[in-house]
Design an enzyme around this catalytic site. Sequence first.
Site, mmCIF file in Angstrom:
data_model
loop_
_atom_site.group_PDB
_atom_site.id
_atom_site.type_symbol
_atom_site.label_atom_id
_atom_site.label_comp_id
_atom_site.label_asym_id
_atom_site.label_seq_id
_atom_site.Cartn_x
_atom_site.Cartn_y
_atom_site.Cartn_z
ATOM 1 N N ASP A 51 67.615 52.855 21.789
ATOM 2 C CA ASP A 51 66.245 52.503 20.990
ATOM 3 C C ASP A 51 66.765 51.956 19.382
ATOM 4 O O ASP A 51 65.775 51.886 18.662
ATOM 5 C CB ASP A 51 65.115 53.622 20.737
ATOM 6 N N HIS A 240 89.617 34.369 20.569
ATOM 7 C CA HIS A 240 88.525 35.085 20.097
ATOM 8 C C HIS A 240 88.867 36.553 19.891
ATOM 9 O O HIS A 240 87.871 37.562 20.289
ATOM 10 C CB HIS A 240 87.239 35.081 21.195
ATOM 11 N N ASP A 257 90.023 34.397 10.361
ATOM 12 C CA ASP A 257 89.016 33.362 10.638
ATOM 13 C C ASP A 257 87.452 34.172 10.378
ATOM 14 O O ASP A 257 87.043 35.036 11.261
ATOM 15 C CB ASP A 257 88.851 33.017 12.400
ATOM 16 N N ASP A 268 82.789 28.563 7.857
ATOM 17 C CA ASP A 268 83.699 28.790 9.025
ATOM 18 C C ASP A 268 85.230 28.378 8.643
ATOM 19 O O ASP A 268 85.510 27.354 8.528
ATOM 20 C CB ASP A 268 83.208 28.222 10.184
ATOM 21 N N HIS A 350 92.336 24.709 22.319
ATOM 22 C CA HIS A 350 90.814 24.458 22.134
ATOM 23 C C HIS A 350 90.449 23.136 21.453
ATOM 24 O O HIS A 350 91.388 22.197 21.063
ATOM 25 C CB HIS A 350 90.490 25.743 21.026
ATOM 26 N N HIS A 354 83.763 21.551 15.157
ATOM 27 C CA HIS A 354 82.555 21.508 16.050
ATOM 28 C C HIS A 354 81.621 21.003 14.724
ATOM 29 O O HIS A 354 81.992 21.141 13.663
ATOM 30 C CB HIS A 354 82.167 22.801 16.540
ATOM 31 N N HIS A 361 78.364 27.245 15.491
ATOM 32 C CA HIS A 361 78.645 25.972 16.513
ATOM 33 C C HIS A 361 77.234 25.430 16.648
ATOM 34 O O HIS A 361 76.526 25.415 17.529
ATOM 35 C CB HIS A 361 79.206 26.469 17.854
ATOM 36 N N GLU A 386 89.889 22.296 12.886
ATOM 37 C CA GLU A 386 90.733 23.527 12.940
ATOM 38 C C GLU A 386 91.655 23.534 14.017
ATOM 39 O O GLU A 386 91.595 24.208 15.070
ATOM 40 C CB GLU A 386 89.685 24.699 13.281
ATOM 41 N N TYR A 390 99.687 28.511 19.333
ATOM 42 C CA TYR A 390 99.535 29.762 19.610
ATOM 43 C C TYR A 390 100.622 30.142 20.704
ATOM 44 O O TYR A 390 100.784 29.408 21.766
ATOM 45 C CB TYR A 390 98.245 30.024 20.312
ATOM 46 N N ARG A 410 96.191 28.971 13.071
ATOM 47 C CA ARG A 410 95.108 28.320 12.758
ATOM 48 C C ARG A 410 94.707 27.902 11.217
ATOM 49 O O ARG A 410 94.916 28.956 10.615
ATOM 50 C CB ARG A 410 94.151 28.753 13.820
ATOM 51 N N GLU A 412 91.566 26.234 9.286
ATOM 52 C CA GLU A 412 90.365 25.729 9.450
ATOM 53 C C GLU A 412 89.519 25.328 8.090
ATOM 54 O O GLU A 412 89.336 26.319 7.221
ATOM 55 C CB GLU A 412 89.482 26.656 10.468
HETATM 56 N N1 GLY Z 1 84.871 30.908 14.086
HETATM 57 C C1 GLY Z 1 84.555 30.123 15.297
HETATM 58 C C2 GLY Z 1 85.079 28.868 15.466
HETATM 59 O O1 GLY Z 1 85.972 28.826 14.466
HETATM 60 O O2 GLY Z 1 84.830 28.197 15.929
HETATM 61 MN MN MN Z 2 85.251 26.962 13.608
HETATM 62 MN MN MN Z 3 86.325 29.681 12.725
#
Ligand code: GLY
Ligand code: MN
Ligand code: MN
Length: 443
Positions: A51, A240, A257, A268, A350, A354, A361, A386, A390, A410, A412
Amino acid sequence: MYADVTSGLGKVPAPVSHDEFRKRQADFCDSLGGKSIAIITNNPTSIRSRDTHYPYRFNSYLHYLTNWDEEKGVAVFYRRGNEWTCRLYVKPRDIAKEIWSGRVLGPEGALEGWPVDETDSRLNLETSMLELMDGADIVYHVTGLDEDVDKIVADFNGDLSDPRVYLDDMRVIKSDSEIELMRYSGELAALTHIEAMRRCKPGMGEWHLQAIIEGCFLYHQSEWAYTSIVGCGDNATILHYTDNKSIMNDGELVLIDAGCEISGYASDITRTFPVNGKFTEAQRAIYELVLKAQLAGIAACQSGSPWSDMHHATSRVLAQGLLDLGILTGTIDDALGDDWNGPYRQFFMHGTGHFLGLDVHDVGGGRQGDGVPERILEPGMVVTVEPGLYFGAWREDIDIDSKWKGIGVRIEDDILITESGPIVLTEKCPKNIQEIESLIGTI
Ligand code: GLY
Ligand code: MN
Ligand code: MN
């Protein structure tokens, strides 16, 4: 500590004005066809254990149109005579429930302080929505969020349509006040990443850096915009990764990230740096390559350019770099392959970015792989850039020299498109090697 970290941070910008919400409502209603009504619901709550619930996050469409964030809110737009009217249904006051779950404003409180024409109790939802639907040919509604509304709409005999088609086009271009909120969101996230770099030492846990970052967000009445990723060594090669439970070892890279939300607007940021403050030769080679690709991606964020230009720019740099380092062989065309899906995608799997806004996103169809028509970049859009590479040591599917194994990088940033070129909203967060190395582990 948190006050020190962000001593350079300005005041939180003014919230979006009621006039702006009203303008959004008018623009939205202008795009609706025929004899129609539009229904915008809030997100459901989500159970964490028995709950108890996860912290509530409002639906971005309802917030965008009404600024109403309380759960169970429903906005209905309908024509009264020639005028569009926005009616907001909210939970009624109920002292017995409020004692447990917190105070609610009720219809009267909502009418007083929110940019809507009318309010009503959610208890009247069925009767009054059936009345409104009676004269309509089209109902705009997104199912799956509010069961009660879905049941009422299920009885409608006319056309059902998706309001997001119009709202996404509106949301993708940010107003001046939205840009100011996003600038602040980017700045707060940038300063917290710096703090994580300054406090990072071998032997610490990934969760310690997560705590520093998220504590800083909270201190500023902000919160994370998505689950923070803090991955060292091989963990950095999992896109992720959110466990954040490993000890960070001497000689490893750590990838963070993490971004926050200010008045609902996300930042982000990703930075990758050596846990002990000094890049190895192999780490440096990969880092410099990703940075070069990211700068090429940012340079491609020009008003009037197709969305995919930035992905092609980063891909070209990364593919050429992988050839130069001997990780791939053949020509650049071999490495890029057909439809930008060649061998370089083993290490950069990837998209390059975005849209960013009320959703991390964000709407607008600007994610590679979404299968929606490509956008042309316009002033007021905010995107992320970004790229990454890897080389998971755990990957049985790749054949590479051992010196690259366990490296994941990465980088970004959040980019505002303007007539005069890209503006990096997260520029306060350093990314060149010298600057980063001079920060790590200094406190
Ligand atoms: N943090 C999610 C992305 O970079 O898309
Ligand atoms: Mn991102
Ligand atoms: Mn990110």
